[in-house]
Motif scaffolding. Structure first.
Motif: not given
Length: 736
Positions: A317-332
């Motif tokens: 679940g952590f590795r979805r890297f999204s806080c919800g619809d339209g709220k992604p975050f990028r692992v740099k």
């Protein structure tokens, strides 16, 4: 006590590294929040960077030191749930700015005693006009139950909360009557409607004051709502608590369930066999809440976090890297410090996560592996530049091991090896997954595991190994019928190309359906001696954890777990669940101390692929023991001291379908058989032998790996063997 709570205060060099990775240079106008600030390490270093930046740019700055301090107080913020930590952080913060204080009239240190996770989750919509009940529970240890009930209507803005808290404090201090308190609130412009709730709160604070317990409770109300008012920041940095889901206090765990589910952190993206006890981490939830509530769009988060969030199935679940619809975050970028001991000799798997809000993660992700010059040992507290002299930083890459499942565990490898390993490992094979099983589980090895003393026709004098396993039992020497005696293969018996039983096991199960125990009446009638032996241990057998959980309705108290007709497969490719470098061997029917060939029963430390034909077993073992596959499995499962291997892992190898007439397959079989004949149980050696290179060449052709690419893989194999020597020495056998 701090360590029991998952709190390990961050050494300065590690905090410096996190801020460097974030790109935080000390611009006073850039906001930084540490949501689990502990004693304030990140805050103090941030302040020092701001002051250094100001000294370097003083002539260009249109403001003086008084304005600089105001910027620091507005833009370097800390939260923590531990009162002692908050006191320490405030003190250290104050020391860092002490010579600037003379330039301003008033200083309020922006380090707040509050819950970084639950406060925004529970009350984050107060300003949207939503109502989730009339009061908020603010922790207060002097109360029973330990909280104050604060009317939510006062939380309209930071200013209104601060004003309300000040009025409370002044009125209690000056002995205002309850109605006078309400009048004072209205005079200050506070919109008071739920008068009864305000009166109840005021009366409670008056009681605390009369009992000499008041002190700071009005200020704690202001602190509690701080996460709602901090606003968005450019940088979130810190070292959140490392606590397993199972280890959280029950009440707190239950209160966070909705939050875990909101971010889908408890969901599994894949289904399938998963052995062992893998844990969900509170630090994972921390990262999601902080990215969602505190990071500005385009803002960055840098956390010291457990490496397991990238490597275990529980954290899909952590590795979805999204806080919800339209709220992604990028692992740099990720820094893997799992070969280090940064925290006061704590054995942990440390990593540094750098992520950016507003963009999707793109693979492969840069993955920086820190490798110490010598074996894994504590890192002395010193400057970052000094620490770096003792390490090599390997420039690796990371991506989901299963391309079709973005949430799958990460494959991590050197830049040269990474694209080559992609040819070897990928999406799981249903065929291999469906033929890979766990070994037998007795839940009381000391009764079922035996050694023969003397054989006499159809009976055998045996002695049970009562001192093995966590639960000890008496050892007795008795005669039993030999119908249910099988060779036992233990974890310690398996090495590369070599597996030999070292004991025997009593399994009173039906041959026609090996998952089922022999019925009680039949057992008594047909095997009275063996039944009498088990009857001796009936009380202990009925107390077994697995029996009570899975079989307590059965009368057959001697039932064994993890058995099926697959357990009786004539040939098995066996491998350890825990080991440093993957190693397997073929076992077939054995006459180990029985006088006739019987199927070998693996124990619960082992996994195996069931095969009907010897050639297929040797073919699979040849491929799985080859250098390219060992590298791929290591890269998908790497841990600190040992790796855990599961049916899922082996099923990800892109195994060609066995074809008995294929000459390339026959070549692998010949090499595999030769390796088995020569092996003596010595395990895996750091430098590949000539026959290993021959095998690697043979299997590489199946994945179109060129000679040049194979040389890269061999170099990588030697590199990961070197990494083994950097790990702490540990026996990878656990108590049986």
């Amino acid at each position: 006590m701090r360590h029991d709570l998952g709190e390990y205060y961050t050494p300065d060099w590690l905090a410096e590294h996190v801020l460097n990775e974030l790109g935080y240079e000390g611009d006073p106008d850039k906001r930084l929040l540490d949501p689990a600030c502990g004693s304030g390490t990140f805050l103090v270093i941030a302040i020092n960077r701001i002051r250094r930046w100001y000294d370097e740019n003083r002539e260009k700055c249109p403001y003086d030191e008084g304005e600089l301090l105001k910027k620091i107080l507005a833009n370097v913020i800390g939260f923590d749930l531990n009162p002692l930590a908050v006191m320490a952080a405030r003190t250290n913060y104050l020391v860092a700015i002490k010579d600037l204080i003379r330039h301003v009239d008033h200083v309020e240190i922006p380090v707040y005693l509050c819950d970084s996770i639950m406060t925004p989750a529970e009350y984050g919509d107060l300003f949207s006009g939503a109502t989730l009940g009339s009061v908020a529970k603010v922790p207060c240890s002097a109360m029973k139950p330990p909280h104050l009930l604060v009317p939510k209507e006062i939380a309209k803005s930071p200013k209104s909360v601060a004003k309300y808290a000040d009025v409370l404090e002044q009125c209690v201090k000056n002995s205002y009557a309850p109605e006078e308190f309400l009048s004072r609130c209205r005079d200050e412009g506070l919109n008071i409607a739920a008068t009864d709730a305000h009166l109840d709160l005021y009366k409670e604070l008056v009681k605390l004051d009369k009992a000499n317990k008041n002190g700071i409770w009005a200020r704690i109300i202001k602190n509690n709502f701080a996460p709602l008012f901090v606003g968005r920041v450019h940088f979130v940095a810190g070292n959140p608590p490392w606590v397993n889901w199972e280890s959280l206090p029950v009440e707190y765990r239950e209160s966070t369930v909705d939050l875990w589910d909101r971010y889908r952190l408890r969901e599994r993206a894949t289904r399938g066999a998963r052995l062992g006890n893998v844990k969900k981490e509170l630090s994972a939830l921390f990262a999601y809440v902080c990215m969602d509530h505190y990071a500005a769009h385009g803002g960055s988060l840098g956390f010291v976090i457990t490496q397991s969030v990238f490597k275990t199935g529980a954290n899909e679940g952590f590795r979805r890297f999204s806080c919800g619809d339209g709220k992604p975050f990028r692992v740099k970028r990720v820094s893997d410090l799992s070969l280090l001991l940064p925290f006061e000799n704590a054995i942990n798997r440390t990593a540094v996560l750098i992520a950016q809000r507003g963009k999707a993660t793109k693979y492969p992700v840069p993955y920086l592996l820190w490798v110490p010059d010598s074996s894994r040992s504590p890192v002395e507290e010193t400057e970052l530049n000094t620490v770096l002299k003792d390490f090599e930083i390997h420039d690796w890459l990371a991506a989901p091991v299963e391309p079709s499942v973005p949430e799958s565990t990460w494959l991590t490898a050197s830049r040269q090896a990474f694209p080559i390993l992609r040819k070897v490992i990928g999406d799981r094979s249903p065929d291999i997954m469906g033929r890979t099983y766990a070994g037998s589980c007795t839940w009381l090895n000391g009764v079922f595991w035996v050694e023969p003393v003397k054989a006499d026709r159809h009976r055998t004098l045996i002695r049970n190994l009562g001192d093995v396993g966590k639960t000890k039992v008496d050892s007795v020497t008795v005669t039993v019928e030999d119908d249910f005696i099988f060779p036992l293969l233990r974890g310690r018996d398996v090495h590369a190309w070599h597996a030999e039983p070292s004991a025997m096991i009593l399994v009173p199960h039906r041959r026609e359906d090996f998952s089922q125990p022999v019925g009680l009446a039949e057992f008594k009638r047909e095997n009275p001696l063996t039944f009498e032996f088990f009857k001796t241990f009936e009380r202990q057998l009925k107390s077994r954890s697995g029996y009570k959980q899975l079989h307590k309705e059965r009368k057959e108290f001697y039932v064994v777990g993890n058995l099926g007709n697959y357990t009786l497969a004539p040939y098995k490719v066996v491998f350890k669940e825990l080991t440093e470098i993957f190693q397997c061997a073929v076992v077939g029917p054995s006459a180990y101390k029985t006088g006739d060939d019987r199927p070998i029963i693996p124990d619960h430390k082992l996994l195996f692929i069931a095969c009907e034909q010897a050639d297929e077993a040797y073919f699979l073992a040849g491929i799985l023991n080859s250098i390219p596959v060992r590298c791929a499995l290591y890269s998908a499962s790497v841990g600190v001291q040992t790796q855990s291997y599961y049916p899922t892992d082996v099923s990800r190898i892109r195994l060609p379908k066995f074809s008995p007439g294929d000459e390339s397959h026959r070549k692998v079989i010949r090499i595999s058989r030769a390796c088995h004949e020569k092996a003596t149980g010595g395990g895996v050696f750091p430098v590949p032998s000539d026959v290993e290179i021959e095998l690697a060449t043979a299997v590489s052709a199946m994945w179109n790996i060129s000679g040049k690419e194979l040389r890269h893989i061999v170099d990588y194999y030697i590199e990961i063997q070197t990494l083994r020597s950097r790990r702490a020495t540990a026996d990878d056998e656990e108590p049986e």
